[in-house]
Write an enzyme that holds these catalytic residues in place. Structure first.
Site, mmCIF file in Angstrom:
data_model
loop_
_atom_site.group_PDB
_atom_site.id
_atom_site.type_symbol
_atom_site.label_atom_id
_atom_site.label_comp_id
_atom_site.label_asym_id
_atom_site.label_seq_id
_atom_site.Cartn_x
_atom_site.Cartn_y
_atom_site.Cartn_z
ATOM 1 N N GLU A 137 0.781 -1.250 0.000
ATOM 2 C CA GLU A 137 0.000 0.000 0.000
ATOM 3 C C GLU A 137 0.811 1.298 0.000
ATOM 4 O O GLU A 137 0.467 2.232 0.711
ATOM 5 C CB GLU A 137 -0.973 0.000 1.197
ATOM 6 N N GLU A 247 -6.405 -10.744 -0.939
ATOM 7 C CA GLU A 247 -7.244 -10.453 0.241
ATOM 8 C C GLU A 247 -8.715 -10.374 -0.159
ATOM 9 O O GLU A 247 -9.451 -9.487 0.281
ATOM 10 C CB GLU A 247 -6.808 -9.128 0.904
HETATM 11 C C1 HXH Z 1 -5.731 -4.442 4.144
HETATM 12 N N1 HXH Z 1 -5.837 -3.033 3.949
HETATM 13 C C2 HXH Z 1 -4.365 -4.830 4.711
HETATM 14 O O1 HXH Z 1 -3.474 -5.185 3.677
HETATM 15 C C3 HXH Z 1 -4.436 -5.997 5.684
HETATM 16 O O2 HXH Z 1 -3.179 -6.185 6.270
HETATM 17 C C4 HXH Z 1 -5.452 -5.741 6.762
HETATM 18 O O3 HXH Z 1 -5.493 -6.825 7.695
HETATM 19 C C5 HXH Z 1 -6.755 -5.506 6.150
HETATM 20 C C6 HXH Z 1 -6.854 -4.915 4.951
HETATM 21 C C7 HXH Z 1 -7.030 -2.547 3.298
HETATM 22 C C8 HXH Z 1 -7.336 -1.127 3.680
HETATM 23 C C9 HXH Z 1 -6.664 -0.112 3.102
HETATM 24 C C10 HXH Z 1 -6.913 1.195 3.484
HETATM 25 C C11 HXH Z 1 -7.812 1.481 4.460
HETATM 26 C C12 HXH Z 1 -8.494 0.448 5.055
HETATM 27 C C13 HXH Z 1 -8.246 -0.849 4.659
HETATM 28 O O4 HXH Z 1 -8.000 2.756 4.851
HETATM 29 C C14 HXH Z 1 -9.059 3.460 4.474
HETATM 30 C C15 HXH Z 1 -9.579 4.296 5.393
HETATM 31 C C16 HXH Z 1 -10.679 5.020 5.074
HETATM 32 C C17 HXH Z 1 -11.218 4.918 3.808
HETATM 33 C C18 HXH Z 1 -10.691 4.066 2.899
HETATM 34 C C19 HXH Z 1 -9.615 3.329 3.228
#
Ligand code: HXH
Length: 340
Positions: A137, A247
């Site tokens: 990410e 995922e």
């Molecule tokens: C994943 N991120 C990770 O890779 C994993 O390690 C984790 O356990 C779960 C999901 C996904 C993700 C990315 C950004 C995010 C939230 C989840 O942040 C945001 C916050 C607000 C709005 C949109 C995205």
């Protein structure tokens, strides 16, 4: 009680000629979902236990216990294991970015710590973990600013863009046989897709050891479109690297939908979810020559991180097995596809 004798066909068997079928697990689910996991899945990923904060909370302290248990589970049941994740902006301890004297770490110290961490972790699991999400990410979601390409982070601030290439080099040094992935979400949205492509292309041009692109695939019943998913797969496939869905889950809610009153998924949701899973797996089979694995971010609806995100305490039902580990309509559709 959940029965251990299952009636339905094993997903990993049905998809044997196509790709691995994986699930994210944790120390609780390897017990509570054990028969489901071992029957349908031939790969696991640690949901949290191999992240930096979990493994290395203080400079002199490594905590391998939970990760070791998950790696032991994979070994015991002859499952493959993906490593997740070595470099990320979340679940990373503050000490890494500090110099121990109240100031920030400098570039050399940060990169040395990264090398040491990656050496210890990748080295420890090299007999079990065949591939790593080396970097997670780092691409910005900000579509408004055309100049914004990388996500602002301590990594970027201190080490500059090089931390990405370095992480791959250190991982390759620690286990030359491991497949090294770049992993990201919103990977099918055109703007982010092009940025991810550009990053990976430039790593390849620099001769960085990178072998795959991980498409997180945190999708929902409304977004992204199948056309965008197809276009993303096509584009990443041009890189000539292995692709994996790392995922996968299909939330029943639109991302903007914050309602909390739903106690069960409606029939309509389950039908729509089944159709979408079928369409997605049909597409994945079309591209099976470049897709090595499809990993769900969980296994069954009794446990999903989506029960806490983006609304805390709201139940979601994103998988193909229900809360009692029974096949949902989506399972039936995916299973039927494989026989054709
Ligand atoms: C994943 N991120 C990770 O890779 C994993 O390690 C984790 O356990 C779960 C999901 C996904 C993700 C990315 C950004 C995010 C939230 C989840 O942040 C945001 C916050 C607000 C709005 C949109 C995205």
């Amino acid at each position: 009680m959940i029965s251990s004798t299952r009636q339905e066909a094993s997903l990993k068997e049905l998809y044997k000629g196509d790709f691995q079928i994986g699930a994210a697990v944790n120390p609780v689910t390897i017990e509570s979902q054990k028969s489901l996991l071992t029957y349908h899945f031939n790969s696991i990923t640690a949901e949290n236990e191999m992240k930096f904060s979990s493994l290395h909370p203080q400079e002199e302290v490594y905590t391998f216990q939970d990760a070791d248990r998950l790696a032991g589970f994979a070994k015991e049941h002859q499952m493959a294991m993906r490593g997740h994740t070595l470099v990320w902006h979340n679940q990373t301890p503050d000490w890494l970015f500090e110099n121990g004297q109240g100031g920030p770490a400098d570039r050399a110290l940060l990169l040395e710590r990264l090398r040491s961490h990656i050496g210890a972790v990748v080295g420890r699991y090299k007999d079990t973990v065949y591939c790593w999400d080396v970097v997670n990410e780092v691409i910005s979601d900000d579509t408004a600013d055309k100049e914004t390409f990388l996500r602002p982070s301590k990594w970027l601030e201190i080490a500059g863009i090089d931390f990405i290439a370095k992480a791959f080099e250190y991982a390759h040094e620690a286990d030359p046989k491991a497949l090294l992935f770049y992993n990201d979400y919103n990977e099918s949205h055109p703007c982010k897709r092009d940025r991810i492509y550009r990053l990976v292309r430039s790593l390849l041009d620099q001769g960085v050891p990178i072998h795959g692109v991980g498409l997180q695939a945190h999708w929902n019943l409304f977004d992204p479109s199948l056309d965008d998913i197809r276009a993303a797969i096509e584009k990443y496939a041009e890189l000539g690297l292995q692709l994996q869905l790392t995922e996968l889950d299909l939330s029943v809610f639109r991302f903007e939908d914050r309602r909390t009153d739903l106690l069960h998924p409606s029939e309509e949701m389950l039908e729509r979810q089944a159709e979408l899973y079928e369409a997605v797996f049909r597409l994945l089979r079309e591209y099976r020559d470049c897709i090595g694995a499809v990993t769900f971010w969980g296994a069954a609806d009794d446990y999903t991180w989506l029960d806490g995100f983006p609304v805390r305490g709201r139940k979601n039902w994103p998988f193909i097995f229900d809360e009692s580990h029974r096949p949902k309509p989506a399972y039936e559709r995916i299973a039927a596809l494989a026989n054709r």
